[in-house]
Design an enzyme around this catalytic site. Structure first.
Site: not given
Length: 280
Positions: A51, A56, A81, A114, A236-237, A246
């Site tokens: 994603d 971003y 987005k 978005h 997120k990581s 996760n």
């Protein structure tokens, strides 16, 4: 934990024949080599859903990470987005072409608005443009992000149905009425910040109890809560251990009682940002 390229993921059909892996790899606020490296490692670990977003500032880096991973494009789900400049029936085409160019891809699996930016009042016509891209075969599916029930109702009144509404959801911000409205319109919910921001709920017995019972971490329990509730989750990581943690949520399920106890942690608070006031 070790990398697993054959991880079995739960998937959700969001449109006829369009199936999305329910755990995605979020990439905000990573940029540059940090984003590229995190995406490449995430895919190697087994993520098949990535994603990103124009806002971003990392679509180019995410695209490089996808190329570095070296898997077939058809094996991967990519969401991006569009921001304010893409808001119109025609401008959305330019926004989509520019996103593909930055990512270095021929198509996206999901393209989202978005923020609704209601002050501009162009989100409905932007949805029309997105639907046209799907009809033309240029885009697999389209959706929205941060849309409130009133925004969704206007889109529905125009005869349009987003496949997904990506919103902030965690045990302290359940947004029950929003989830119910999404479901009533047949729109899948994707949760961003699904583990909250240093969420204290990770220390609550409603989470730590199931973690002990199932031999999982509190974060894994919360991600499983999203999945068992029918939601896509996009944590997120950039950490290897956390990425693997996760993903390791597909071998257990929560009981109805455990799900209800986590639901009861809801504070009634709305999302961090109000979509009628914030946007880009």
């Amino acid at each position: 934990m070790t990398p697993n390229n054959t991880v079995q993921q739960t998937a959700l059909e969001i449109a006829p024949g369009v199936v999305v892996p329910m755990i995605g790899l979020g990439t905000w606020p990573l940029v540059g080599e940090d984003a590229t490296d995190a995406v490449a490692r995430g895919i190697a670990h087994g993520y098949r859903h990535v994603d990103t977003a124009q806002k971003y500032g990392n679509e180019d880096a995410v695209g490089e990470g996808i190329r570095r991973a070296g898997i077939e494009r058809s094996e991967l789900w990519v969401t991006s987005k569009l921001s304010l400049p893409g808001h119109s029936r025609t401008a959305v085409r330019t926004a989509y072409a520019e996103a593909l160019d930055r990512l270095g891809l021929e198509y996206l699996d999901l393209f989202l608005i978005h923020w609704p930016n209601p002050q501009l009042d162009r989100y409905v016509e932007t949805c029309v443009g997105l639907q046209e891209l799907v009809h033309e075969g240029a885009l697999r599916s389209w959706g929205v992000s941060n849309f409130k029930p009133a925004h969704l109702d206007r889109v529905a009144a125009a005869g349009l149905k987003p496949a997904v509404n990506q919103i902030q959801v965690d045990p302290h911000h359940l947004q029950r009425s929003q989830l119910e409205h999404n479901a009533a319109l047949g729109i899948a919910t994707a949760a961003y910040s699904p583990l909250g921001r240093a969420g204290k709920f990770l220390e609550h017995p409603a989470v730590t109890g199931p973690a002990a019972a199932h031999g999982k971490t509190p974060a894994q329990v919360v991600l499983r809560w999203h999945l068992d509730s029918g939601r896509i989750a996009v944590p997120k990581s950039a950490s290897n251990d956390r990425q693997l943690e996760n993903l390791n949520v597909f071998d257990f399920a929560l009981t109805d009682g455990e799900l209800s106890a986590i639901d009861a942690l809801d504070t009634g608070a709305g999302p961090r940002l109000d979509a009628n006031e914030y946007g880009h």
